[in-house]
Design an enzyme around this catalytic site. Structure first.
Site, PDB file in Angstrom:
ATOM      1  N   ASP A  30       0.829  -1.212   0.000  1.00 50.87           N
ATOM      2  CA  ASP A  30       0.000   0.000   0.000  1.00 50.87           C
ATOM      3  C   ASP A  30       0.865   1.264   0.000  1.00 50.87           C
ATOM      4  O   ASP A  30       1.977   1.274   0.527  1.00 50.87           O
ATOM      5  CB  ASP A  30      -0.924  -0.021   1.235  1.00 50.87           C
ATOM      6  CG  ASP A  30      -2.053   0.992   1.107  1.00 50.87           C
ATOM      7  OD1 ASP A  30      -2.412   1.351  -0.031  1.00 50.87           O
ATOM      8  OD2 ASP A  30      -2.570   1.425   2.155  1.00 50.87           O
ATOM      9  N   HIS A  47       2.131   3.317  -9.028  1.00 51.54           N
ATOM     10  CA  HIS A  47       1.921   1.894  -9.299  1.00 51.54           C
ATOM     11  C   HIS A  47       3.075   1.351 -10.138  1.00 51.54           C
ATOM     12  O   HIS A  47       3.572   0.248  -9.907  1.00 51.54           O
ATOM     13  CB  HIS A  47       0.596   1.666 -10.035  1.00 51.54           C
ATOM     14  CG  HIS A  47      -0.610   2.063  -9.238  1.00 51.54           C
ATOM     15  ND1 HIS A  47      -0.742   1.762  -7.902  1.00 51.54           N
ATOM     16  CD2 HIS A  47      -1.739   2.739  -9.581  1.00 51.54           C
ATOM     17  CE1 HIS A  47      -1.908   2.244  -7.462  1.00 51.54           C
ATOM     18  NE2 HIS A  47      -2.520   2.843  -8.460  1.00 51.54           N
ATOM     19  N   LEU A 141      10.565 -20.890  -4.686  1.00 53.21           N
ATOM     20  CA  LEU A 141       9.651 -19.982  -3.970  1.00 53.21           C
ATOM     21  C   LEU A 141       8.285 -20.067  -4.635  1.00 53.21           C
ATOM     22  O   LEU A 141       8.207 -20.181  -5.858  1.00 53.21           O
ATOM     23  CB  LEU A 141      10.161 -18.524  -4.085  1.00 53.21           C
ATOM     24  CG  LEU A 141       9.192 -17.423  -3.638  1.00 53.21           C
ATOM     25  CD1 LEU A 141       9.079 -17.391  -2.120  1.00 53.21           C
ATOM     26  CD2 LEU A 141       9.641 -16.047  -4.140  1.00 53.21           C
TER      27      LEU A 141
END
Ligand code: IPE
Ligand code: IPE
Ligand code: MG
Length: 259
Positions: A30, A47, A141
């Protein structure tokens, strides 16, 4: 009557996890909009800048042995943002899939997407499917991207899948317990969530992993997502490593005897 073992789904072992560190970390990424606005730029600039932070957390997770990293990329509520911002976010998701999947694959990363992908256009859905299939066998991962994800949707979706089985007569209502419902939650094949990090200064969950947060450790930082670095990630992990996870027990029951 109370039974000695509760009916709750399996939880990680209580105690200090410092030896192994968190196995599953989730991040609410955020603060992109505010980061851009502070620089006098439009929100979408933030963004785009945030993609670099995504690359660095993936690298950090891989190098430090975190098994699963779940990133909140787009919530089911984010559709309500201005149309222009939503379309830039969708475009960015497309671009990142185009540019990063090969590298992720080369680095042994398995990519998964959780959330209601049915809302995405066919091109994006196909790209997600292709990336998931290509990286399916990788085990360095698990990178789990939450897109059009909502914690309430996740639980409702699991309930719907179970209800279908009841309707077909393959499941009895009394066989639905935490364990059973948990098998239909989107992260059922990942380790239990250990650590949830939120950047950007807000102290809320914003409908992220509601079911999975039951015993996750929470870490909030004011750092805005585009400024999030491996050093900040390390601070969160260090903080996690000194916490005592009690899962309802008392401290003495979980503390490791000193030798
Ligand atoms: C998080 O940053 C990214 C998404 C929700 C897609 P924000 O866009 O929410 O940034 P702030 O919170 O407005 O600064
Ligand atoms: C949560 O951030 C969603 C993502 C990071 C993708 P928001 O910015 O949408 O959350 P609220 O609106 O502040 O609760
Ligand atoms: Mg925000």
């Amino acid at each position: 009557m109370l039974s000695k073992r509760s009916q709750s789904a399996q939880l990680p072992t209580a105690g200090h996890p410092e030896e192994s560190g968190p196995r599953h970390v989730a991040i609410i990424m955020d603060g992109n909009g505010r980061w851009a606005q502070k620089k006098g730029k439009i929100r979408t600039f933030g963004h785009k800048a945030g993609v670099e932070s995504v690359r660095s957390v993936v690298r950090f997770a891989r190098q430090t042995g975190i098994q699963s990293l779940t990133l909140f990329a787009f919530s089911s509520e984010n559709w309500k943002r201005p149309e222009e911002e939503v379309s830039v976010l969708m475009e960015l998701f497309n671009l990142v899939l185009n540019s990063e999947v090969k590298r992720l694959h080369k680095n042994g990363v398995r990519l998964k997407v959780i959330g209601d992908v049915s809302a995405f256009d066919d091109k994006l859905k196909a790209k997600i499917q292709k990336a998931e299939t290509m990286t399916e066998q990788n085990d360095a991962l698990i990178l789990n991207i939450a897109a059009n994800y909502g914690g309430r949707w996740d639980i409702a979706n699991a309930a719907q899948l179970l209800a279908q089985q009841v309707q077909q007569g393959t499941l009895q209502p009394e066989d639905i317990d935490e364990q059973k419902l948990g098998e239909y939650i989107s992260t059922h094949d990942l380790p239990e969530l250990d650590l949830l990090i939120r950047t950007g200064g807000e102290r809320r969950i914003s409908n992220f992993l509601l079911w999975q947060c039951a015993y996750a450790e929470l870490y909030f930082t004011d750092v805005l997502w585009p400024d999030f670095t491996e050093q900040v990630f390390q601070l969160a992990v260090d903080d996690f490593n000194v916490r005592q996870r009690r899962f309802g027990l008392v401290g003495e029951q979980v503390s490791v005897p000193q030798s």
